[in-house]
Design an enzyme around this catalytic site. Structure first.
Site, PDB file in Angstrom:
ATOM      1  N   HIS A 188       0.815  -1.221   0.000  1.00  0.00           N
ATOM      2  CA  HIS A 188       0.000   0.000   0.000  1.00  0.00           C
ATOM      3  C   HIS A 188       0.849   1.271   0.000  1.00  0.00           C
ATOM      4  O   HIS A 188       0.365   2.341   0.388  1.00  0.00           O
ATOM      5  CB  HIS A 188      -0.933  -0.004   1.225  1.00  0.00           C
ATOM      6  CG  HIS A 188      -2.271   0.618   0.949  1.00  0.00           C
ATOM      7  ND1 HIS A 188      -2.646   1.847   1.447  1.00  0.00           N
ATOM      8  CD2 HIS A 188      -3.332   0.166   0.231  1.00  0.00           C
ATOM      9  CE1 HIS A 188      -3.888   2.123   1.059  1.00  0.00           C
ATOM     10  NE2 HIS A 188      -4.321   1.121   0.318  1.00  0.00           N
ATOM     11  N   HIS A 288      -6.383  -3.050 -10.937  1.00  0.00           N
ATOM     12  CA  HIS A 288      -6.775  -2.603  -9.606  1.00  0.00           C
ATOM     13  C   HIS A 288      -8.253  -2.236  -9.642  1.00  0.00           C
ATOM     14  O   HIS A 288      -8.715  -1.587 -10.577  1.00  0.00           O
ATOM     15  CB  HIS A 288      -5.922  -1.374  -9.268  1.00  0.00           C
ATOM     16  CG  HIS A 288      -6.152  -0.787  -7.917  1.00  0.00           C
ATOM     17  ND1 HIS A 288      -6.786   0.425  -7.731  1.00  0.00           N
ATOM     18  CD2 HIS A 288      -5.793  -1.213  -6.684  1.00  0.00           C
ATOM     19  CE1 HIS A 288      -6.807   0.723  -6.447  1.00  0.00           C
ATOM     20  NE2 HIS A 288      -6.222  -0.257  -5.790  1.00  0.00           N
TER      21      HIS A 288
END
Length: 385
Positions: A188, A288
């Site tokens: 992340h 994504h």
């Protein structure tokens, strides 16, 4: 023909953190898109409104010319806001074109190379106490792959204790499920360069499917060192917004998987181009998608036509979707039904999503002001979320 001339656009900001775009032609054909930056929905909405001057009165099937005009028609190009606004517009135009011709979008992109697409979804990963329970729930739903956060907040250089604790969750999953599920780990962008190699050392024995965003995309020069060190496939790209952003890492060969987002990276048109670039470098595609149903459908149509696509993210049940989830605005939620870990080819015209506008209008009155958390280290300094 006049029936395809764009007559109106409308935006719906709806919970949990989404922005939907409706484009209507004179002939009454409706196209749906999902232009949003999480936490910047109003900014993207303003950008869509600005770009509408180039849309109203244009033929909706002029997708490539509209894309080039919206991208190149301003002196300043690229970036998350413009490319996300352009992404939603592009999705809606493909939806219209497919509906006008009576074919699914993947047929317009050259036809499908596969009949179904492997899927993964999120589990929390924040606590060892719940990780097995959450993973088991997803396995029961039919998933054969999951993804979770690899770490919480980290200092630029953190403690050995913190490093060792990171591997605990995936260790538990391997002990419980063996090799029967694939496990992606999302760094992340929380991890700074000096912490990446020690974390890889701890995680590698548990054979993750990939590590995602091991460093922030603005520090992609660090991938030169990380890539040669890591035995785990490296995934990157959710914060890259065009083929030009991807060009350097593809040419240098420092990733194994690219993850462009269909609602951030210029839509179907641009992600299809990025995927083809990646194919030339023998790099896999895994779009994504922590967003809504229009974004997911757009990603799947690209996946169905790209030989290097190997897995697709879904936001179903993700922790962001409190109160509203992926299927809640759909008249036809069955299009995303999972069977043995796969979603079948979408065969309805356009994107194939039928939006329940009544639900959308009710939810629009609620809206949202979603913002990502601001994290702090123990000393009070800012920590990457």
């Amino acid at each position: 023909m006049d029936a395809l001339i764009i007559e109106n656009i409308e935006l719906f900001k709806v919970p949990p953190r989404w922005l939907f775009l409706k484009i209507v032609t004179k002939g009454g054909i409706i196209g749906w898109g999902e232009p949003v930056v999480e936490g910047r929905a109003d900014t993207v909405a303003a950008c869509v409104q600005e770009l509408s001057q180039h849309l109203i009165g244009r033929k909706a099937d002029s997708i490539e010319d509209i894309w080039q005009t919206l991208y190149r028609g301003g002196f300043y190009r690229g970036g998350s806001i413009l490319m996300s606004a352009l992404a939603g517009i592009d999705q809606a135009l493909w939806d219209i074109k497919g509906k006008s011709l009576g074919v699914p979008v993947h047929e317009l992109l050259g036809g499908a190379v596969r009949e179904k697409m492997k899927m993964y979804c999120w589990i929390g990963g924040d606590s060892p106490d719940v990780v097995i329970e959450q993973a088991q729930a997803k396995v029961n739903e039919g998933y054969k792959a999951v993804k979770m956060n690899a770490t919480g907040a980290l200092e630029w250089i953190d403690s050995i204790k913190k490093i060792k604790s990171v591997a605990k969750n995936i260790q538990l999953l391997r002990e419980e499920f063996g090799d029967n599920i694939d496990i992606g780990l999302d760094f992340h962008g929380r991890v700074h360069k000096g912490m990446v190699k020690p974390l890889i050392d701890e995680l590698a024995p548990y054979r993750p499917m990939f590590i995602e965003e091991p460093i922030l995309s603005e520090n992609d020069e660090a991938l030169d060192h990380i890539y040669s060190y890591s035995p785990i496939p490296i995934a990157m790209g959710e914060r890259m917004f065009s083929r030009w952003d991807f060009k350097n890492i593809l040419h240098k060969g420092v990733v194994d998987i690219i993850q462009p987002d269909l609602s951030h990276a210029g839509g179907i048109s641009e992600v299809r181009r990025i995927a083809s670039m990646a194919e030339a470098y023998d790099i896999a595609l895994a779009p994504h998608c922590p967003l809504g149903p229009i974004s997911l459908a757009s990603a799947l149509h690209v996946d169905f036509t790209c030989i290097n696509a190997f897995i697709q993210e879904s936001s179903l049940g993700i922790h962001y979707n409190q109160g509203y989830d992926l299927l809640d605005y759909l008249e036809n939620p069955e299009i995303f039904d999972l069977k043995d870990g796969y979603v079948s080819l979408l065969n309805a015209p356009g994107l194939g999503v039928e939006i329940n506008e009544d639900e959308l209008k009710i939810a629009q009155k609620i809206g949202h002001q979603w913002r990502n958390p601001i994290w702090r280290n123990a000393d009070g300094s800012f920590a990457e979320w």
